[in-house]
Every structure is written in C-alpha cells, then in structure tokens.
Design a protein around this motif. Structure first.
Motif, mmCIF file in Angstrom:
data_model
loop_
_atom_site.group_PDB
_atom_site.id
_atom_site.type_symbol
_atom_site.label_atom_id
_atom_site.label_comp_id
_atom_site.label_asym_id
_atom_site.label_seq_id
_atom_site.Cartn_x
_atom_site.Cartn_y
_atom_site.Cartn_z
ATOM 1 N N CYS A 111 0.826 -1.215 0.000
ATOM 2 C CA CYS A 111 0.000 0.000 0.000
ATOM 3 C C CYS A 111 0.857 1.260 0.000
ATOM 4 O O CYS A 111 1.750 1.410 0.832
ATOM 5 C CB CYS A 111 -0.909 0.036 1.229
ATOM 6 S SG CYS A 111 -2.465 -0.823 1.034
ATOM 7 N N GLU A 143 -4.268 1.283 3.645
ATOM 8 C CA GLU A 143 -3.949 0.171 4.543
ATOM 9 C C GLU A 143 -5.080 -0.023 5.560
ATOM 10 O O GLU A 143 -5.488 -1.148 5.850
ATOM 11 C CB GLU A 143 -2.644 0.503 5.284
ATOM 12 C CG GLU A 143 -1.712 -0.645 5.446
ATOM 13 C CD GLU A 143 -0.427 -0.219 6.141
ATOM 14 O OE1 GLU A 143 -0.284 -0.565 7.333
ATOM 15 O OE2 GLU A 143 0.401 0.458 5.494
ATOM 16 N N GLU A 144 -5.579 1.095 6.093
ATOM 17 C CA GLU A 144 -6.709 1.036 7.037
ATOM 18 C C GLU A 144 -7.953 0.473 6.357
ATOM 19 O O GLU A 144 -8.674 -0.348 6.936
ATOM 20 C CB GLU A 144 -7.002 2.422 7.626
ATOM 21 C CG GLU A 144 -5.906 2.941 8.533
ATOM 22 C CD GLU A 144 -5.624 2.017 9.710
ATOM 23 O OE1 GLU A 144 -6.584 1.528 10.333
ATOM 24 O OE2 GLU A 144 -4.429 1.777 9.997
ATOM 25 N N HIS A 202 -0.470 4.296 0.505
ATOM 26 C CA HIS A 202 -1.015 5.244 1.471
ATOM 27 C C HIS A 202 -1.526 4.535 2.722
ATOM 28 O O HIS A 202 -2.139 3.480 2.635
ATOM 29 C CB HIS A 202 -2.168 6.038 0.848
ATOM 30 C CG HIS A 202 -1.775 6.796 -0.374
ATOM 31 N ND1 HIS A 202 -0.866 7.824 -0.351
ATOM 32 C CD2 HIS A 202 -2.169 6.666 -1.659
ATOM 33 C CE1 HIS A 202 -0.720 8.306 -1.581
ATOM 34 N NE2 HIS A 202 -1.493 7.618 -2.391
ATOM 35 N N LYS A 203 -1.294 5.166 3.852
ATOM 36 C CA LYS A 203 -1.732 4.614 5.136
ATOM 37 C C LYS A 203 -3.255 4.442 5.172
ATOM 38 O O LYS A 203 -3.754 3.450 5.711
ATOM 39 C CB LYS A 203 -1.256 5.529 6.272
ATOM 40 C CG LYS A 203 -1.444 4.950 7.628
ATOM 41 C CD LYS A 203 -0.459 3.829 7.870
ATOM 42 C CE LYS A 203 -0.587 3.309 9.282
ATOM 43 N NZ LYS A 203 0.042 2.002 9.435
ATOM 44 N N TRP A 204 -3.998 5.383 4.595
ATOM 45 C CA TRP A 204 -5.455 5.280 4.657
ATOM 46 C C TRP A 204 -5.941 4.057 3.870
ATOM 47 O O TRP A 204 -6.947 3.441 4.246
ATOM 48 C CB TRP A 204 -6.139 6.566 4.197
ATOM 49 C CG TRP A 204 -6.131 6.830 2.723
ATOM 50 C CD1 TRP A 204 -5.218 7.558 2.017
ATOM 51 C CD2 TRP A 204 -7.103 6.380 1.778
ATOM 52 N NE1 TRP A 204 -5.558 7.574 0.692
ATOM 53 C CE2 TRP A 204 -6.720 6.861 0.512
ATOM 54 C CE3 TRP A 204 -8.261 5.610 1.872
ATOM 55 C CZ2 TRP A 204 -7.449 6.610 -0.643
ATOM 56 C CZ3 TRP A 204 -8.991 5.359 0.718
ATOM 57 C CH2 TRP A 204 -8.583 5.859 -0.528
#
Length: 169
Positions: free
Chosen positions: A149, A155-156, A151-153
């Motif tokens: 991923c 991943e969430e 971007h972290k978002w």
C-alpha cells in the motif's frame, strides 16, 4: 485500445465541507490454494491493486465522485477505468479521510479528500481499459497488499475490508 473513455477534469466533482469526495473499491477474488493437490483445499483471497503513475507503491482504484452519479456508481466506474475490472459491488467498507499532495483546487485548497470505499467481487478482467497505458494490475494476498500500500489510509481500508470479509464467511 479500449472503447471505454475515462472521465477527466474537475467540473463535475463533488465537494463537502472543504473536502473533495472520492469513491473507490477494493476489488477481490478467491483463488484455490493447494500445495499437495488436495481437492479440499482452502480458498485464498486476493485483492487487486494498481500502480500509480506518480510514484512507488500500489493503490486501489478510486477517483472523483461526480455530480451525476452515486458513490457506488463512481466506485464501479473507477474500477473499470483504472483497473479494467467489472463485478458485483458488495458492501460499503467505510469513509477514509486523507490529504492529496498533488490535487488542490479552489474548492479544496488544502487538498483534503474523503473516500467512500466498497468491496467489489471481480467477475471479469477486461482485455483493454481506459487507463491501461499508465496502469498495471497486480493480484496480491491481503498481507502482500498491506506491504504494498502506498497510502496509510488504504492500509486502514484494507484492514476494514479483511474484517468485513471475515464476517461474511
């Protein structure tokens, strides 16, 4: 070349409270997993990610939610345009806020975005699609997707998708 054409521009984009509204999906499929040829092998979940023309890491298809469509319609359209897949749009996974580093405009000067993400069960991979010249598709297991991923978002969203999938099975 694809007979489908990707929508471009920002004239029809939706905004809410200074955020650009986007919609996307986590395309997924089941693959049989069998190391020893056992007919009772387990099914492995794979998710489809695409590259970004602007940098490293992988993404889920998503893009601007326009005035003439619902969030669900936008998510389905983005899956076709960016990833070249069609299928059944399943459930809403969640809303995710993020800041776009590259897309800021007069309606969204800080680049704030809110993404409505859905699960999409893939039934068809198109041979040609609008963004195939700039996008490549990669099927990954969920752990592989977490590692890839950009971007972290996202991943969430993938973690929430995993929880959703566990509840469905």
């Amino acid at each position: 070349m694809s007979e489908l054409v990707a929508r471009t521009g920002r004239l029809q984009q939706r905004y809410e409270g200074g955020c650009r509204l986007v919609a996307g999906c986590i395309p997924y499929r089941f693959r049989d997993y069998c190391e020893d040829g056992d007919a009772d092998s387990a099914k492995v979940v794979e998710v489809l990610m695409i590259n970004s023309p602007s940098g490293p890491g992988l993404l889920f298809p998503k893009g601007g939610w326009e005035n003439d469509e619902t969030a669900k319609e936008a998510a389905v359209r983005e899956a076709i345009e960016e990833a070249g897949v069609r299928g059944d749009l399943m459930d809403f996974i969640g809303d995710y806020q993020f800041k776009s580093k590259t897309l800021q405009d007069e309606c969204c000067p800080d680049g704030l975005c809110k993404a409505a993400m859905y699960a999409l069960f893939v039934k068809e991979e198109l041979e040609s699609w609008p963004e195939q010249s700039t996008r490549t598709r990669s099927w990954l297991t969920i752990p592989g997707a977490v590692d890839s991923c950009r971007h972290k978002w996202m991943e969430e969203a993938l973690k929430d998708f995993s929880s959703w999938l566990e509840n469905k099975m």
